[in-house]
Design a protein around this motif. Structure first.
Motif, mmCIF file in Angstrom:
data_model
loop_
_atom_site.group_PDB
_atom_site.id
_atom_site.type_symbol
_atom_site.label_atom_id
_atom_site.label_comp_id
_atom_site.label_asym_id
_atom_site.label_seq_id
_atom_site.Cartn_x
_atom_site.Cartn_y
_atom_site.Cartn_z
ATOM 1 N N LEU A 191 5.811 -5.735 -0.661
ATOM 2 C CA LEU A 191 4.540 -5.851 -1.380
ATOM 3 C C LEU A 191 3.397 -5.912 -0.379
ATOM 4 C CD1 LEU A 191 5.391 -8.590 -4.024
ATOM 5 C CD2 LEU A 191 5.014 -6.172 -4.512
ATOM 6 N N VAL A 192 2.298 -5.236 -0.699
ATOM 7 C CA VAL A 192 1.084 -5.309 0.110
ATOM 8 C C VAL A 192 -0.085 -5.587 -0.832
ATOM 9 C CG1 VAL A 192 -0.515 -4.055 1.604
ATOM 10 C CG2 VAL A 192 1.953 -3.734 1.879
ATOM 11 N N GLN A 231 -1.398 -4.417 -6.162
ATOM 12 C CA GLN A 231 -0.460 -4.465 -5.043
ATOM 13 C C GLN A 231 0.143 -3.086 -4.801
ATOM 14 O OE1 GLN A 231 2.254 -7.426 -6.632
ATOM 15 N NE2 GLN A 231 1.459 -9.005 -5.267
ATOM 16 N N LEU A 232 0.474 -2.840 -3.543
ATOM 17 C CA LEU A 232 1.283 -1.691 -3.166
ATOM 18 C C LEU A 232 2.744 -2.102 -3.212
ATOM 19 C CD1 LEU A 232 -0.295 -0.176 0.071
ATOM 20 C CD2 LEU A 232 0.366 1.126 -1.943
ATOM 21 N N LEU A 233 3.580 -1.274 -3.800
ATOM 22 C CA LEU A 233 5.015 -1.500 -3.774
ATOM 23 C C LEU A 233 5.651 -0.690 -2.651
ATOM 24 C CD1 LEU A 233 5.839 -1.234 -7.585
ATOM 25 C CD2 LEU A 233 5.286 -3.281 -6.267
ATOM 26 N N PHE A 234 6.845 -1.089 -2.246
ATOM 27 C CA PHE A 234 7.578 -0.333 -1.240
ATOM 28 C C PHE A 234 7.701 1.127 -1.680
ATOM 29 C CE2 PHE A 234 11.398 1.614 0.418
ATOM 30 C CZ PHE A 234 11.330 1.312 1.769
ATOM 31 N N PRO A 294 13.630 -6.226 2.269
ATOM 32 C CA PRO A 294 13.751 -6.658 0.871
ATOM 33 C C PRO A 294 12.777 -5.891 -0.014
ATOM 34 C CG PRO A 294 12.503 -8.273 2.122
ATOM 35 C CD PRO A 294 12.970 -7.244 3.110
ATOM 36 N N ILE A 295 13.260 -5.425 -1.155
ATOM 37 C CA ILE A 295 12.412 -4.742 -2.127
ATOM 38 C C ILE A 295 12.772 -5.256 -3.517
ATOM 39 C CG2 ILE A 295 12.104 -2.686 -0.708
ATOM 40 C CD1 ILE A 295 14.199 -1.283 -2.405
ATOM 41 N N GLY A 296 11.933 -4.939 -4.494
ATOM 42 C CA GLY A 296 12.164 -5.458 -5.835
ATOM 43 C C GLY A 296 12.115 -4.391 -6.900
ATOM 44 N N LEU A 297 12.277 -4.819 -8.136
ATOM 45 C CA LEU A 297 12.224 -3.949 -9.298
ATOM 46 C C LEU A 297 10.963 -3.093 -9.271
ATOM 47 C CD1 LEU A 297 13.413 -3.290 -12.189
ATOM 48 C CD2 LEU A 297 11.793 -4.997 -13.032
ATOM 49 N N TRP A 317 -2.620 -12.821 -10.817
ATOM 50 C CA TRP A 317 -3.689 -11.842 -10.974
ATOM 51 C C TRP A 317 -3.504 -10.715 -9.951
ATOM 52 C CZ3 TRP A 317 -7.525 -11.120 -14.453
ATOM 53 C CH2 TRP A 317 -8.541 -10.216 -14.113
ATOM 54 N N GLY A 318 -3.446 -9.486 -10.444
ATOM 55 C CA GLY A 318 -3.266 -8.337 -9.561
ATOM 56 C C GLY A 318 -1.829 -8.054 -9.191
ATOM 57 N N GLY A 319 -0.877 -8.867 -9.700
ATOM 58 C CA GLY A 319 0.519 -8.721 -9.310
ATOM 59 C C GLY A 319 1.222 -7.581 -10.017
ATOM 60 N N LYS A 320 2.243 -7.029 -9.342
ATOM 61 C CA LYS A 320 3.027 -5.924 -9.895
ATOM 62 C C LYS A 320 4.526 -6.136 -9.675
ATOM 63 C CE LYS A 320 1.689 -1.795 -8.576
ATOM 64 N NZ LYS A 320 1.021 -0.649 -7.907
ATOM 65 N N SER A 321 4.965 -7.374 -9.408
ATOM 66 C CA SER A 321 6.365 -7.596 -9.085
ATOM 67 C C SER A 321 6.938 -8.776 -9.847
ATOM 68 C CB SER A 321 6.542 -7.837 -7.576
ATOM 69 O OG SER A 321 6.388 -9.202 -7.259
#
Length: 259
Positions: free
Chosen positions: A10-11, A26-29, A95-98, A149-153
């Motif tokens: 996450l970024v 957020q940026l995802l992997f 590590p990465i997520g859904l 707020w702003g989360g994507k994970s």
């Protein structure tokens, strides 16, 4: 113009070029972006997927060539289905997520520039859109994820981030924010006519769309409000049984996935 890709789980993307600025997304992997501007140690970026803009720390930028970016932008990519998983690059495990992107995934390997990485978890294919039932199943896997707020994970998600990621994993690209998402799909006129996989949108006193959730069976709704939770939807809005009150006022229901 220069381009990049996230090689971290996450970024944070911020409203302004500062660590103290609001996180807007957020940026995802595995997610690609173009660089619009530079200010000190900050980059203003635009996501290749939904054209969302924000600032990221230069230290978290991984460059890619324009040819790779164009290929990435014009392709559909597999997405991670496991809540938490690992991508292996030699001896390093990331590590990465859904919902993480697996660029040019062939069932075991993915490719970032000239680098080949290994992934052995569960992933969607890039070839087809999933059914409404599968969308609901992915959504339910996010249950109890904390609101951010702003989360994507799964470790922090807001209402529109939840909806965008659930549909994105299943092959449907939606805009980032609820007020943008409401422009997609066909209107469903009555709560009694809803189907699992429909989206309900909610407004504030000024009529502005401020919230969105995913419809389940029996007029229940999955949404991010303090946490990803399940509540009841009626013609007035979301009723929280545990708190004995309405939390959101219903504005409109939209169907994204046709029959």
């Amino acid at each position: 113009m220069e381009y990049g890709i996230s090689t971290l789980s996450l970024v944070p993307m911020r409203a302004e070029p500062a660590d103290r600025a609001e996180q807007v997304s957020q940026l995802l992997f595995g997610e690609c972006y173009s660089i619009l501007a530079t200010q000190g140690n900050w980059l203003q970026i635009e996501l290749a997927t939904d054209q969302y803009r924000g600032w990221i720390d230069l230290k978290q930028h991984s460059p890619v060539r324009q040819a790779y970016f164009e290929r990435w932008k014009n392709a559909r990519h597999a997405r991670v289905l496991d809540l938490v998983q690992l991508v292996h690059s030699g001896e390093t495990a990331i590590p990465i997520g859904l919902g993480a992107y697996l660029p040019f995934y062939d069932g075991s390997s993915l490719h970032i520039n000239d680098q080949t990485l290994q992934f052995n978890g569960r992933a969607t294919t890039h070839e087809q859109q999933l059914t409404a039932d599968q969308v609901v199943k992915v959504g339910l896997s996010m249950l109890k994820a904390p609101y951010q707020w702003g989360g994507k994970s799964v470790f922090g998600v807001d209402c529109s981030g939840l909806v965008q990621q659930v549909f994105g994993v299943c092959g449907y690209q939606l805009p980032r924010d609820a007020y943008q998402q409401v422009a997609v799909g066909e209107e469903v006129h009555f709560v009694a006519q809803t189907r699992p996989g429909d989206l309900a949108f909610f407004s504030n006193a000024e009529g502005r769309i401020i919230h969105v959730g995913l419809l389940l069976e029996n007029q229940q709704i999955l949404h991010a409000h303090g946490e990803v939770r399940i509540d009841t939807l009626d013609h007035e809005g979301i009723y929280q049984q545990d708190r004995k009150r309405y939390s959101h006022q219903l504005r409109i229901i939209k169907r994204i996935i046709p029959e």
